[in-house]
Every structure is written in C-alpha cells, then in structure tokens.
Design a protein around this motif. Structure first.
Motif, short mmCIF file in Angstrom:
data_model
loop_
_atom_site.label_atom_id
_atom_site.label_comp_id
_atom_site.label_asym_id
_atom_site.label_seq_id
_atom_site.Cartn_x
_atom_site.Cartn_y
_atom_site.Cartn_z
N LYS A 130 4.54 -3.40 -11.84
CA LYS A 130 3.40 -3.18 -12.66
C LYS A 130 3.65 -2.94 -14.02
O LYS A 130 4.63 -2.02 -14.53
CB LYS A 130 2.62 -1.83 -12.16
CG LYS A 130 1.35 -1.68 -12.66
CD LYS A 130 0.69 -0.30 -12.22
CE LYS A 130 0.53 -0.37 -10.71
NZ LYS A 130 -0.73 -1.44 -10.43
N ALA A 152 3.85 -8.93 2.08
CA ALA A 152 3.63 -8.24 0.98
C ALA A 152 3.75 -6.55 1.25
O ALA A 152 2.96 -5.99 1.94
CB ALA A 152 2.72 -8.51 0.16
N SER A 204 -5.00 -13.86 -0.11
CA SER A 204 -4.60 -13.54 -1.43
C SER A 204 -5.20 -14.48 -2.59
O SER A 204 -4.71 -15.81 -2.33
CB SER A 204 -3.03 -13.49 -1.62
OG SER A 204 -2.82 -13.16 -2.86
N GLU A 236 2.61 3.93 -3.84
CA GLU A 236 3.76 3.14 -3.97
C GLU A 236 4.79 3.12 -2.74
O GLU A 236 5.33 4.02 -2.36
CB GLU A 236 4.40 4.06 -5.08
CG GLU A 236 5.77 3.62 -5.63
CD GLU A 236 5.99 2.26 -5.95
OE1 GLU A 236 6.74 1.43 -5.60
OE2 GLU A 236 5.04 1.70 -6.55
N GLN A 262 3.40 -7.61 -13.42
CA GLN A 262 1.90 -7.68 -12.84
C GLN A 262 1.26 -6.83 -13.81
O GLN A 262 1.07 -5.73 -14.00
CB GLN A 262 1.93 -7.32 -11.63
CG GLN A 262 0.60 -7.32 -10.93
CD GLN A 262 0.54 -6.68 -9.62
OE1 GLN A 262 0.05 -7.33 -8.52
NE2 GLN A 262 1.15 -5.59 -9.35
N ILE A 306 5.02 -4.97 -4.14
CA ILE A 306 4.20 -4.89 -5.24
C ILE A 306 4.36 -3.34 -5.73
O ILE A 306 4.15 -2.52 -4.75
CB ILE A 306 2.82 -5.21 -4.77
CG1 ILE A 306 2.68 -6.60 -4.62
CG2 ILE A 306 1.69 -4.67 -5.98
CD1 ILE A 306 1.17 -7.00 -4.01
N THR A 307 5.08 -3.05 -6.73
CA THR A 307 5.36 -1.84 -7.24
C THR A 307 5.14 -1.43 -8.46
O THR A 307 5.05 -2.35 -9.46
CB THR A 307 6.82 -1.72 -6.95
OG1 THR A 307 7.36 -0.50 -7.45
CG2 THR A 307 7.69 -2.76 -7.74
N ASN A 338 1.60 -1.70 4.81
CA ASN A 338 1.03 -0.30 4.02
C ASN A 338 2.00 0.53 4.55
O ASN A 338 2.03 1.29 5.55
CB ASN A 338 -0.17 -0.33 4.38
CG ASN A 338 -0.88 1.26 3.75
OD1 ASN A 338 -0.22 1.57 2.77
ND2 ASN A 338 -1.98 1.51 4.27
N SER A 372 2.66 -3.53 -0.11
CA SER A 372 1.57 -3.01 -1.07
C SER A 372 0.86 -1.62 -0.59
O SER A 372 1.36 -0.81 -0.43
CB SER A 372 0.72 -4.30 -1.46
OG SER A 372 -0.26 -3.80 -2.19
N GLY A 390 0.14 -7.81 4.81
CA GLY A 390 0.33 -6.51 4.12
C GLY A 390 0.96 -5.87 4.87
O GLY A 390 0.72 -5.51 6.17
#
Length: 285
Positions: free
Chosen positions: A168, A102, A27, A108, A206, A140-141, A38, A104, A36
């Motif tokens: 975001k 994270a 990162s 979403e 973000q 992370i959204t 997913n 991410s 990450g």
C-alpha cells in the motif's frame, strides 16, 4: 438450501463460502478468480484507511490462527474450483480461471504471529494441487510490519511460490498518510520497509486515488508521490510498478460520504506522470 449467489467484481463478501479464513472473489485487477485468505476475521487492522470496505473495522491485530482449519478450508475451496462445479455455477463467463491465492481479508495479514507458518502451509497446499508456478501467491499489505524478522521470513518464502507483494502506497507525505490511512507512520520509515519487501519478493505499489470532498489528489501530493517514484529509481529498489486504482466498492468507514470516484481520464493522466517518472502502471478505474 439456497444456492450461493454468483460472484461479481464488486462483491468481495468474506462470508460467501461460509468459511472462517477462505473466501473466493472475482478480481477486477486479476481478471479471474482469486482465493482470498483472511487472517483478520476479527475485523482488526493497525491502520484505518478511509476507503476501506470492511464493516465494523477496529484497531488491532490478527487473532491466533487455527492452521489446521485454514488448511482444510483452503483445500476444500481449491478442490471445488479445480475439480467441482464452482466455476460454472459461481463465476461469470470470461473470468473462469484461477489467478491467485491472495492474503488480504479484513485487516493487516502480516500482523498474524503465524504469518510465516501460513505461507509454508499455503505453499504445501499449492504443491499438492500442482499450482506452484501456475498461479500467483499475493500478499496485500500496508507494509507497516515489513521490518519485523518473522514478516521478512514469510515474504522471503513467498518468492519461491510465484509470490507478489502489493504494498500500500497511497501517499508519500505524513499529512497524506494521516488523512488517508489514519496512521502516523513516517513516510521515510515506510519507504525503508518498501525497500525491504521489494528485495525479498517481487513487489508492486498499490495506490488508491479518489476525490475527498469533491477535490482530487492535490498538486503537492502528486509531486511528493512522483518524487518517491524517482527515489525508487535512483536507489535501484526493484519495484515492479504501480497498481493504480479508484473506488470500486463503497467505503464502510465514517468518512465514506466525503469520498467519490475520480474520472477514468484523471487516473490515466496521473498514470502517465508516474510512467514518465520511471515506473510502469496498471490502471483499474
């Protein structure tokens, strides 16, 4: 069998580990390795941001999550990073530290119905590897589901795991959100969701900025963004600051050809305006 290629800050291949849910990245913002998670291996998201680097992005939600498989993959990845040769063989010098886990991925993450169970699972694994309080757990959204009880449950659990929400916040206008995020979410409703998230867990805005058809963020968009920052301060919403970043990886969306990176000086000038409005800013060109 060919060895996996070394990781770089511009290579965020979700398949690099050969797993369904878990993938490692270097990162640029964290300055180290991020594991990450997913939850959207179906490449489905309820938004369609024009700068998104996910190929084959579709509208939708996360599929059912195989929690046992997710846990097995996460344990395998952490064991390789912490006790194997992963850092020496896959990570460049200067980035050989584990910074975070994270959520991410390719859509979403909070759209997964099992989102709170996923947070519990990650917490259990972090505890077993003695990582609680030593690394971050980052969500992370786009924040669009933060008003749902099950999402709030998960975000609340993150707070005890050194959690951070990266919410975001690319635009504070309805027109901007339609053009950039391709959503008709009301900015005021989104602001309410931001307040919910920030009061449950440490939260950063973000924000991605770029030139569209060669033109940077308009003065009207900048003014609306700065007004939103002032509103955050006025309402004492505990937002930690802004993660302001430019285009580092190419968009995989139809609008890709219309996007271009802004000069680092432009980002820094906008960051100064945000700081003057009352929030700290971390810039990643």
């Amino acid at each position: 069998m060919a060895q996996p290629s070394p990781l770089t800050p511009i290579n965020h291949d979700r398949d690099s580990a050969g797993m369904t849910y878990v993938y490692p990245v270097v990162s640029r913002r964290a300055g180290g390795v991020s594991v990450g998670v997913n939850l959207n291996p179906n490449n489905a998201c309820n938004w369609a941001c024009v700068y998104c680097q996910v190929p084959g992005l579709t509208r939708g939600t996360a599929p059912e999550i195989d929690l046992a498989q997710l846990e097995a993959e996460l344990r395998t990845m952490l064991a390789d990073i912490l006790h194997g040769d992963f850092m020496q063989t896959r990570v460049p010098e200067g980035a050989r530290r584990l910074n975070d886990i994270a959520l991410s991925g390719n859509g979403e993450p909070t759209s997964a119905r099992a989102f709170p169970q996923v947070i519990e699972l990650i917490g259990r694994v972090m505890n077993d590897f003695d990582l609680v309080g030593k690394i971050k757990l980052v969500l992370i959204t786009n924040g669009s589901l933060a008003d749902r009880p099950r999402v709030q449950e998960g975000i609340g659990k993150m707070a005890a795991l050194n959690g951070e929400v990266w919410f975001k916040f690319d635009s504070a206008t309805a027109a901007g959100m339609r053009h950039v995020n391709q959503t008709r979410v009301s900015p005021d409703r989104q602001f309410e969701r931001l307040a919910i998230a920030a009061r449950l867990c440490p939260t950063w805005l973000q924000t991605c900025v770029f030139a569209l058809d060669g033109k940077p963020l308009s003065e009207a968009e900048q003014a609306a963004y700065l007004a939103a920052v002032a509103r955050i301060r006025q309402q004492s919403i505990p937002v930690r600051g802004v993660l302001l970043y430019g285009l580092a990886r190419p968009s995989m969306q139809p609008q890709a050809g219309r996007l271009s990176a802004l000069p680092a000086g432009w980002l820094e000038a906008f960051a100064e305006k945000i700081r003057a409005a009352g929030l700290q800013v971390l810039v990643s060109p």
